[in-house]
Design an enzyme around this catalytic site. Sequence first.
Site, PDB file in Angstrom:
ATOM      1  N   ARG A   1       1.382   1.598  -6.080  1.00  0.00           N
ATOM      2  CA  ARG A   1       1.628   0.583  -5.046  1.00  0.00           C
ATOM      3  C   ARG A   1       0.379  -0.231  -4.728  1.00  0.00           C
ATOM      4  O   ARG A   1       0.453  -1.261  -4.061  1.00  0.00           O
ATOM      5  CB  ARG A   1       2.104   1.270  -3.756  1.00  0.00           C
TER       6      ARG A   1
ATOM      7  N   ASN B   1       1.002  -0.149   6.182  1.00  0.00           N
ATOM      8  CA  ASN B   1       1.513  -0.904   5.041  1.00  0.00           C
ATOM      9  C   ASN B   1       2.217  -2.118   5.621  1.00  0.00           C
ATOM     10  O   ASN B   1       3.207  -1.970   6.326  1.00  0.00           O
ATOM     11  CB  ASN B   1       2.503  -0.033   4.241  1.00  0.00           C
ATOM     12  N   GLY B   2       1.694  -3.310   5.373  1.00  0.00           N
ATOM     13  CA  GLY B   2       2.338  -4.491   5.935  1.00  0.00           C
ATOM     14  C   GLY B   2       1.312  -5.517   6.343  1.00  0.00           C
ATOM     15  O   GLY B   2       0.126  -5.370   6.078  1.00  0.00           O
TER      16      GLY B   2
ATOM     17  N   TRP C   1      -3.693  -2.076  -1.446  1.00  0.00           N
ATOM     18  CA  TRP C   1      -3.684  -3.313  -2.238  1.00  0.00           C
ATOM     19  C   TRP C   1      -4.089  -4.392  -1.245  1.00  0.00           C
ATOM     20  O   TRP C   1      -3.322  -4.742  -0.344  1.00  0.00           O
ATOM     21  CB  TRP C   1      -2.287  -3.557  -2.803  1.00  0.00           C
TER      22      TRP C   1
ATOM     23  N   LYS D   1       3.075  -2.274  -8.090  1.00  0.00           N
ATOM     24  CA  LYS D   1       4.452  -2.085  -8.529  1.00  0.00           C
ATOM     25  C   LYS D   1       5.460  -2.835  -7.661  1.00  0.00           C
ATOM     26  O   LYS D   1       6.368  -3.471  -8.145  1.00  0.00           O
ATOM     27  CB  LYS D   1       4.763  -0.588  -8.540  1.00  0.00           C
TER      28      LYS D   1
ATOM     29  N   LYS E   1       5.193  -9.077 -20.529  1.00  0.00           N
ATOM     30  CA  LYS E   1       4.689  -7.730 -20.830  1.00  0.00           C
ATOM     31  C   LYS E   1       3.304  -7.834 -21.449  1.00  0.00           C
ATOM     32  O   LYS E   1       2.394  -7.105 -21.079  1.00  0.00           O
ATOM     33  CB  LYS E   1       5.599  -6.971 -21.814  1.00  0.00           C
TER      34      LYS E   1
ATOM     35  N   GLU F   1       0.583  -9.110 -18.810  1.00  0.00           N
ATOM     36  CA  GLU F   1       0.231  -8.206 -17.708  1.00  0.00           C
ATOM     37  C   GLU F   1      -0.483  -6.955 -18.200  1.00  0.00           C
ATOM     38  O   GLU F   1      -1.319  -6.397 -17.520  1.00  0.00           O
ATOM     39  CB  GLU F   1       1.415  -7.888 -16.792  1.00  0.00           C
TER      40      GLU F   1
ATOM     41  N   GLU G   1      10.120 -12.505 -21.318  1.00  0.00           N
ATOM     42  CA  GLU G   1       9.817 -11.130 -20.919  1.00  0.00           C
ATOM     43  C   GLU G   1       8.752 -10.528 -21.841  1.00  0.00           C
ATOM     44  O   GLU G   1       7.853  -9.818 -21.384  1.00  0.00           O
ATOM     45  CB  GLU G   1      11.116 -10.298 -20.919  1.00  0.00           C
TER      46      GLU G   1
ATOM     47  N   HIS H   1       8.192 -30.078 -28.678  1.00  0.00           N
ATOM     48  CA  HIS H   1       7.978 -31.020 -27.573  1.00  0.00           C
ATOM     49  C   HIS H   1       6.622 -30.788 -26.897  1.00  0.00           C
ATOM     50  O   HIS H   1       6.386 -31.252 -25.792  1.00  0.00           O
ATOM     51  CB  HIS H   1       9.120 -30.902 -26.561  1.00  0.00           C
TER      52      HIS H   1
ATOM     53  N   CYS I   1       0.822  -1.205   0.000  1.00  0.00           N
ATOM     54  CA  CYS I   1       0.000   0.000   0.000  1.00  0.00           C
ATOM     55  C   CYS I   1       0.856   1.256   0.000  1.00  0.00           C
ATOM     56  O   CYS I   1       2.057   1.206   0.218  1.00  0.00           O
ATOM     57  CB  CYS I   1      -0.866  -0.005   1.248  1.00  0.00           C
TER      58      CYS I   1
HETATM   59  O1  M6R Z   1      10.971  -4.640  -7.890  1.00  0.00           O
HETATM   60  P1  M6R Z   1      11.366  -5.990  -8.426  1.00  0.00           P
HETATM   61  O2  M6R Z   1      12.216  -5.906  -9.635  1.00  0.00           O
HETATM   62  O3  M6R Z   1      11.928  -6.904  -7.395  1.00  0.00           O
HETATM   63  O4  M6R Z   1       9.981  -6.629  -8.893  1.00  0.00           O
HETATM   64  C1  M6R Z   1       9.914  -7.919  -9.413  1.00  0.00           C
HETATM   65  C2  M6R Z   1       8.607  -8.154 -10.127  1.00  0.00           C
HETATM   66  O5  M6R Z   1       7.531  -7.984  -9.256  1.00  0.00           O
HETATM   67  C3  M6R Z   1       8.414  -7.204 -11.312  1.00  0.00           C
HETATM   68  O6  M6R Z   1       9.472  -7.293 -12.197  1.00  0.00           O
HETATM   69  C4  M6R Z   1       7.105  -7.529 -12.045  1.00  0.00           C
HETATM   70  O7  M6R Z   1       7.195  -8.797 -12.632  1.00  0.00           O
HETATM   71  C5  M6R Z   1       6.776  -6.462 -13.086  1.00  0.00           C
HETATM   72  N1  M6R Z   1       5.399  -6.077 -12.964  1.00  0.00           N
HETATM   73  C6  M6R Z   1       6.946  -6.910 -14.473  1.00  0.00           C
HETATM   74  O8  M6R Z   1       6.616  -5.929 -15.398  1.00  0.00           O
END
Ligand code: M6R
Length: 630
Positions: free
Chosen positions: A36, A111-112, A87, A625, A507, A510, A503, A526, A11
Amino acid sequence: MHYGTLFLTMCGIVGYTGKQQAKPILLEGLKRLEYRGYDSAGLALSSPSPTIQNFVIQRNAGPVQGLIDASTKIGLSETTGIAHTRWATHGVPNETNAHPHRAGNIVLVHNGIIENYAQIKEKLQHIGVQFSSQTDTEVFAQLIEFHRVQILKSDTTLNEEDAVLRALKKAMSEVDGHYAILFMALTIPGKLFGVQNGAPLVASKLKDGCLIASDIQAIIPYHNEVCFLPKGEILIVDENHFETRNLKTDKVSVPKIERMDWTADKVEKNGFETFMLKEIFQQPLVVADTLSGRLPSDESGAFIWDHFKAHEVLWKNAKRLYLVACGTSYHAAMTAKYFFEKWARIDCQVDIASEFRYRHPVFETGTVVGVISQSGETADTLAALALANQAGVSTFSICNVPSSTISRESGFHYPTMAGPEIGVASTKAFTAQLTILCALALDVGRLRGNDDLASFQALARLPHDIDRILKQSETFIQIGAKLKDQKIILFVGRGTMYPIALEGALKMKELTYIPSEGFAAGELKHGPIAYIDPNVTIVTLAPRDECYAKTISNLEEIRARGGHIVAIGTEGDEEIKKISHEFIGLPASAWGTMPILSVIPLQLLAYGCAKALGRNIDKPRNLAKSVTVE
Ligand code: M6R
């Protein structure tokens, strides 16, 4: 052995007390922290007058804009307040579970996660305390309030502030978990209290008051001098005071101030339609900044690192390397495995952080553990780092936030210079990670007698090459838009292009919510080849590298089954152009830098597709994030 469980929510917290109207500052801060978490939001405001009538609270389900709309008529004169964007972890994201939570005199944001909240709640309920929400946060507020009342009953000479501080200490001694809280006590107008136990809390003394937040991004527009509240200290602020008090000794101190080089314009969109697009376009600069001052300046060919001697010792003795990370950072780790094994000839294993700690990794003399993280606060990655630190092996981090827990708790820190990344989908942080990992592995290779001059030269040219690729951004966005009705999108590549394919798929999924999967191209036959028919798009990464011929064969297999092929290859490659439906040509580069260039069109394909679908690009659904829950 127990290595500690890191359970944090993601959060955003903001607090202000001073001479100005608090509400606009809090709402502006929440907007900046919304990445966040964005499923509910709330604020509480009060005036420096000791009447509870001067207190107002507003909470809403949904993103911060809902709170902004709902609070137009309140908070026109209040100069103290706390606010929160959530969140959800405990309790559905509705108004009742939104923060702040009030328990009598205490109004609190958090937050926690309070791990033993259920036991504490049961005890409090048993003695008659009524709860209105399903959250663990309310338990913390009720516990402080409960102790405050008891303490005042048993010592009527105590003033309110001392009672609150004693109650806070008592509550903290009973609560298990990792958290940051910020609260006000309605009988102590104008004052805010904060503590952290594993989740960051940052404060800044402004000319006319104090600003506190869970992240510097809410503070930077006002001031670049901040204090990161240490564990074990209570932050106590009002219009004039800015101090911390030690939880054990009660010693009062002036917080240690650090100057940040992040400026307000770095957290604005600067004319781009989204933060993500701005961040994609920042990549040439970010790569240049990450390399700045690092490239060798003399004949030795040695890269320039802070604490050079320690760096040399670390790598001279390295026998086995574990690279550990999550999500996009994990893909950077996977790519770096190819670098370290080829150049440095170090046995390199790559782990998803949430798996690392449960698979009993072998630690021995010469083991080095490197963790990679944009935020530096990812719970799983932190847990992996803690495990390695406890085992006594050498650790390092590749991290974008120098003040983060991961940067601070790793033995050695190689910073990426991507600046604040606001878009939830990581872009510039990834290219910065790959850049530093490429430089590092090249340098360790050099230390061990292996040079790759072509990759070294291409590294220095990277900002220029990325810039050239970005000139075709509109084309990539349009190709992406054409994918919007796909039921599934596949991404394939070989060698270093395999993690880049993963990757690309991450992208795409998500941002667009279209199922997207990445594969090693050689694995297609396979199993995954069963997906292929004329309605399925396969994005294929096929630069002219050592795997080229094999990847072309895989493309032919896809073509034979009617798959729709989007190929990303080297400029002027007529062969691959002929067998693909769409072709994206990238500047010829070296083996080590090609993955960095190849991810740029993938970011833009996903962007274009998400835009055509009308998705919330900066804040995709269900994500946050900084993933600080396990
Ligand atoms: O802050 P971090 O790099 O440790 O975060 C890791 C993942 O949560 C982050 O890369 C996530 O997969 C992204 N949303 C990808 O775009």
